[in-house]
Design a protein around this motif. Structure first.
Motif, PDB file in Angstrom:
ATOM      1  N   ALA A  90      -2.289  -1.446  12.423  1.00  0.00           N
ATOM      2  CA  ALA A  90      -2.897  -2.776  12.310  1.00  0.00           C
ATOM      3  C   ALA A  90      -3.106  -2.424  10.183  1.00  0.00           C
ATOM      4  CB  ALA A  90      -4.023  -3.011  13.147  1.00  0.00           C
ATOM      5  N   LEU A  91      -4.213  -3.664  10.321  1.00  0.00           N
ATOM      6  CA  LEU A  91      -4.361  -3.422   8.895  1.00  0.00           C
ATOM      7  C   LEU A  91      -5.762  -4.614   8.907  1.00  0.00           C
ATOM      8  CD1 LEU A  91      -1.119  -4.102   6.648  1.00  0.00           C
ATOM      9  CD2 LEU A  91      -2.660  -2.018   7.076  1.00  0.00           C
ATOM     10  N   ASP A  92      -6.879  -3.584   8.034  1.00  0.00           N
ATOM     11  CA  ASP A  92      -8.048  -4.731   7.568  1.00  0.00           C
ATOM     12  C   ASP A  92      -7.687  -4.881   6.520  1.00  0.00           C
ATOM     13  OD1 ASP A  92      -9.761  -3.885  10.248  1.00  0.00           O
ATOM     14  OD2 ASP A  92      -9.779  -1.564   9.184  1.00  0.00           O
ATOM     15  N   LEU A  93      -8.332  -6.478   6.415  1.00  0.00           N
ATOM     16  CA  LEU A  93      -7.871  -6.752   4.540  1.00  0.00           C
ATOM     17  C   LEU A  93      -9.101  -7.955   4.531  1.00  0.00           C
ATOM     18  CD1 LEU A  93      -4.459  -9.530   5.959  1.00  0.00           C
ATOM     19  CD2 LEU A  93      -4.582  -6.702   4.914  1.00  0.00           C
ATOM     20  N   GLU A  94      -8.770  -7.999   3.407  1.00  0.00           N
ATOM     21  CA  GLU A  94      -9.696  -8.441   2.273  1.00  0.00           C
ATOM     22  C   GLU A  94      -9.196  -9.132   0.807  1.00  0.00           C
ATOM     23  OE1 GLU A  94     -12.230  -5.947   0.431  1.00  0.00           O
ATOM     24  OE2 GLU A  94     -10.493  -5.405  -0.551  1.00  0.00           O
ATOM     25  N   PRO A  95      -9.072  -9.863   0.722  1.00  0.00           N
ATOM     26  CA  PRO A  95      -9.086 -11.204  -0.631  1.00  0.00           C
ATOM     27  C   PRO A  95      -8.909 -10.387  -1.787  1.00  0.00           C
ATOM     28  CG  PRO A  95     -10.551 -12.196   0.279  1.00  0.00           C
ATOM     29  CD  PRO A  95     -10.455 -11.287   0.822  1.00  0.00           C
ATOM     30  N   ARG A  96      -8.350 -10.122  -2.486  1.00  0.00           N
ATOM     31  CA  ARG A  96      -8.253  -9.505  -4.164  1.00  0.00           C
ATOM     32  C   ARG A  96      -7.654 -10.037  -5.095  1.00  0.00           C
ATOM     33  NH1 ARG A  96      -7.412  -3.545  -2.168  1.00  0.00           N
ATOM     34  NH2 ARG A  96      -7.412  -3.234  -4.383  1.00  0.00           N
ATOM     35  N   CYS A  97      -8.075  -9.824  -6.096  1.00  0.00           N
ATOM     36  CA  CYS A  97      -7.510 -10.608  -7.360  1.00  0.00           C
ATOM     37  C   CYS A  97      -7.705  -9.685  -8.042  1.00  0.00           C
ATOM     38  CB  CYS A  97      -8.952 -11.343  -7.855  1.00  0.00           C
ATOM     39  SG  CYS A  97      -9.522 -12.946  -7.085  1.00  0.00           S
ATOM     40  N   ASP A  98      -5.967  -9.217  -8.481  1.00  0.00           N
ATOM     41  CA  ASP A  98      -5.555  -7.508  -8.257  1.00  0.00           C
ATOM     42  C   ASP A  98      -4.068  -8.025  -9.560  1.00  0.00           C
ATOM     43  OD1 ASP A  98      -7.457  -5.803  -7.660  1.00  0.00           O
ATOM     44  OD2 ASP A  98      -6.553  -5.694  -5.837  1.00  0.00           O
ATOM     45  N   TRP A  99      -4.197  -7.706 -10.946  1.00  0.00           N
ATOM     46  CA  TRP A  99      -2.464  -7.793 -11.702  1.00  0.00           C
ATOM     47  C   TRP A  99      -1.993  -9.597 -11.649  1.00  0.00           C
ATOM     48  CZ3 TRP A  99      -1.222  -4.095  -6.916  1.00  0.00           C
ATOM     49  CH2 TRP A  99      -2.166  -3.160  -7.474  1.00  0.00           C
ATOM     50  N   GLY A 100      -3.618  -9.733 -11.651  1.00  0.00           N
ATOM     51  CA  GLY A 100      -3.614 -11.742 -12.171  1.00  0.00           C
ATOM     52  C   GLY A 100      -3.006 -12.401 -11.126  1.00  0.00           C
ATOM     53  N   LEU A 102      -3.937 -13.376  -6.588  1.00  0.00           N
ATOM     54  CA  LEU A 102      -4.859 -13.198  -5.344  1.00  0.00           C
ATOM     55  C   LEU A 102      -4.060 -13.311  -4.485  1.00  0.00           C
ATOM     56  CD1 LEU A 102      -7.434 -14.065  -3.799  1.00  0.00           C
ATOM     57  CD2 LEU A 102      -7.242 -16.411  -3.337  1.00  0.00           C
ATOM     58  N   ALA A 103      -4.150 -12.144  -3.591  1.00  0.00           N
ATOM     59  CA  ALA A 103      -3.653 -11.910  -2.385  1.00  0.00           C
ATOM     60  C   ALA A 103      -4.531 -11.143  -1.329  1.00  0.00           C
ATOM     61  CB  ALA A 103      -2.121 -10.604  -2.728  1.00  0.00           C
ATOM     62  N   LEU A 104      -3.906 -10.530  -0.435  1.00  0.00           N
ATOM     63  CA  LEU A 104      -4.706 -10.155   1.037  1.00  0.00           C
ATOM     64  C   LEU A 104      -3.873  -8.624   0.901  1.00  0.00           C
ATOM     65  CD1 LEU A 104      -4.541 -12.729   3.776  1.00  0.00           C
ATOM     66  CD2 LEU A 104      -7.072 -11.695   2.724  1.00  0.00           C
ATOM     67  N   ARG A 105      -5.668  -7.928   0.547  1.00  0.00           N
ATOM     68  CA  ARG A 105      -4.575  -6.572   0.440  1.00  0.00           C
ATOM     69  C   ARG A 105      -5.422  -6.328   1.371  1.00  0.00           C
ATOM     70  NH1 ARG A 105      -1.789  -5.770  -4.426  1.00  0.00           N
ATOM     71  NH2 ARG A 105      -2.166  -7.816  -6.085  1.00  0.00           N
ATOM     72  N   PRO A 106      -4.995  -4.739   2.268  1.00  0.00           N
ATOM     73  CA  PRO A 106      -5.517  -3.719   3.056  1.00  0.00           C
ATOM     74  C   PRO A 106      -6.545  -3.070   2.465  1.00  0.00           C
ATOM     75  CG  PRO A 106      -3.133  -2.816   2.995  1.00  0.00           C
ATOM     76  CD  PRO A 106      -3.924  -4.274   2.065  1.00  0.00           C
ATOM     77  N   LEU A 107      -7.731  -2.757   2.981  1.00  0.00           N
ATOM     78  CA  LEU A 107      -8.574  -2.185   2.621  1.00  0.00           C
ATOM     79  C   LEU A 107      -8.119  -0.429   2.067  1.00  0.00           C
ATOM     80  CD1 LEU A 107     -12.406  -2.618   4.540  1.00  0.00           C
ATOM     81  CD2 LEU A 107     -11.776  -3.219   2.966  1.00  0.00           C
ATOM     82  N   HIS A 108      -7.513   0.091   2.855  1.00  0.00           N
ATOM     83  CA  HIS A 108      -6.159   1.288   2.821  1.00  0.00           C
ATOM     84  C   HIS A 108      -4.738   1.105   3.345  1.00  0.00           C
ATOM     85  CE1 HIS A 108      -8.087   1.995   6.678  1.00  0.00           C
ATOM     86  NE2 HIS A 108      -6.771   3.326   7.083  1.00  0.00           N
ATOM     87  N   GLN A 109      -3.779   2.394   2.981  1.00  0.00           N
ATOM     88  CA  GLN A 109      -3.600   2.043   3.488  1.00  0.00           C
ATOM     89  C   GLN A 109      -2.829   3.200   4.593  1.00  0.00           C
ATOM     90  OE1 GLN A 109      -0.312  -0.577   0.518  1.00  0.00           O
ATOM     91  NE2 GLN A 109      -0.476   1.817  -0.215  1.00  0.00           N
ATOM     92  N   PRO A 110      -3.054   2.643   5.727  1.00  0.00           N
ATOM     93  CA  PRO A 110      -2.240   3.596   6.507  1.00  0.00           C
ATOM     94  C   PRO A 110      -1.270   4.658   6.623  1.00  0.00           C
ATOM     95  CG  PRO A 110      -2.510   2.243   7.815  1.00  0.00           C
ATOM     96  CD  PRO A 110      -3.169   1.567   6.115  1.00  0.00           C
ATOM     97  N   THR A 111      -0.819   5.609   6.866  1.00  0.00           N
ATOM     98  CA  THR A 111       0.152   6.661   7.170  1.00  0.00           C
ATOM     99  C   THR A 111       1.341   5.681   8.109  1.00  0.00           C
ATOM    100  OG1 THR A 111      -0.374   7.511   9.299  1.00  0.00           O
ATOM    101  CG2 THR A 111      -1.181   8.507   7.233  1.00  0.00           C
ATOM    102  N   GLU A 112       1.064   4.879   8.826  1.00  0.00           N
ATOM    103  CA  GLU A 112       2.350   4.464   9.719  1.00  0.00           C
ATOM    104  C   GLU A 112       3.216   3.317   8.814  1.00  0.00           C
ATOM    105  OE1 GLU A 112      -0.583   5.620  13.109  1.00  0.00           O
ATOM    106  OE2 GLU A 112      -0.799   5.034  10.072  1.00  0.00           O
ATOM    107  N   LEU A 113       2.015   2.966   7.403  1.00  0.00           N
ATOM    108  CA  LEU A 113       2.476   1.207   6.907  1.00  0.00           C
ATOM    109  C   LEU A 113       3.491   1.788   6.011  1.00  0.00           C
ATOM    110  CD1 LEU A 113       2.891  -1.629   4.980  1.00  0.00           C
ATOM    111  CD2 LEU A 113       0.669  -0.849   4.286  1.00  0.00           C
ATOM    112  N   LEU A 114       2.771   3.096   5.314  1.00  0.00           N
ATOM    113  CA  LEU A 114       3.837   3.957   4.254  1.00  0.00           C
ATOM    114  C   LEU A 114       4.610   3.991   4.847  1.00  0.00           C
ATOM    115  CD1 LEU A 114       0.708   6.182   2.938  1.00  0.00           C
ATOM    116  CD2 LEU A 114       1.513   3.838   1.941  1.00  0.00           C
ATOM    117  N   ALA A 115       4.607   5.022   5.721  1.00  0.00           N
ATOM    118  CA  ALA A 115       6.035   5.306   6.491  1.00  0.00           C
ATOM    119  C   ALA A 115       6.772   4.225   6.771  1.00  0.00           C
ATOM    120  CB  ALA A 115       6.151   6.361   7.929  1.00  0.00           C
TER     121      ALA A 115
END
Length: 224
Positions: A90-100, A102-115
């Motif tokens: 599961a992912l904790d999400l927040e709206p962020r304006c990165d790289w120009g 708007l997107a929902l991004r995780p507060l952190h990327q768990p090892t399961e996501l990276l795998a």
């Protein structure tokens, strides 16, 4: 239906997935134009033009042509085998304006996501046709950092593996003040949808149709 390219995405389900599809105006899960609800910012059509045809998604394996001699059935079979060994999370999400944009991004990327992302990028890659010169040029490789350019040449997409950032795109490229204004306008709509962690229990095999829209072919559960 015949598809030009294939990809592997994560498509959120439930109220968040429904909102994202309504916001963009395209439901990639069901292959339908999605009617937008009332109360959204008035220029929604303009700011969503670019991401609309992909649907509300996070890219895990970017769109690619199948290698010569490979079939969609080969790809689907391999995807199921890979997902049999990958765990849901599961992912904790927040709206962020990165790289120009708007997107929902995780507060952190768990090892399961990276795998998950690493396995899909690497273990499906022999089914991918090499980039053509025109496809590579569209990525503007000379403007990429060296590592991203190396990934583009090896994996067909620059932002993978150590450069991977999960994101659910909500707009095209925008000036920073406009992106921030949009974030604030959508915040009341998004807050209840991301109050609890979003489950990631399956991935979607996608196909790009002749009109350039992405449609879900099959949803594959993570069984690890």
């Amino acid at each position: 239906m015949r598809f030009r390219r294939y990809a592997v995405y994560h498509l959120p389900q439930g109220p968040l997935g429904d909102f994202g599809s309504a916001w963009l105006g395209w439901d990639a899960r069901h292959g339908l134009v999605h009617l937008r609800p009332e109360g959204l910012p008035p220029d929604v059509e303009t700011v969503t033009t670019v991401p609309r045809r992909y649907g509300f998604h996070a890219t895990l394996k970017a769109p690619f042509h199948l290698a010569e001699g490979r079939t969609p059935e080969d790809l689907a079979r391999r995807l199921r085998l890979v997902c049999d060994h990958l765990a849901p999370f599961a992912l904790d999400l927040e709206p962020r304006c990165d790289w120009g944009f708007l997107a929902l991004r995780p507060l952190h990327q768990p090892t399961e996501l990276l795998a998950l992302e690493s396995a899909l990028v690497t273990r499906l890659d022999d089914l991918r046709a090499p980039l053509t010169g025109a496809e590579r040029d569209r990525r503007n490789p000379d403007a990429l950092p060296p590592q991203a350019r190396a990934h583009l040449d090896h994996w067909g997409y620059p932002f993978v593996l150590d450069l991977f950032q999960y994101h659910l795109t909500l707009s095209g490229q925008l000036p920073p003040p406009r992106a921030e204004a949009l974030r604030q306008a959508l915040a009341p709509h998004l807050a209840p949808l991301v109050a609890a962690p979003m489950p990631v229990a399956a991935v979607a095999l996608m196909g790009e149709d002749e009109d350039g829209f992405l449609r879900m072919i099959e949803e594959v559960p993570l069984r690890g």
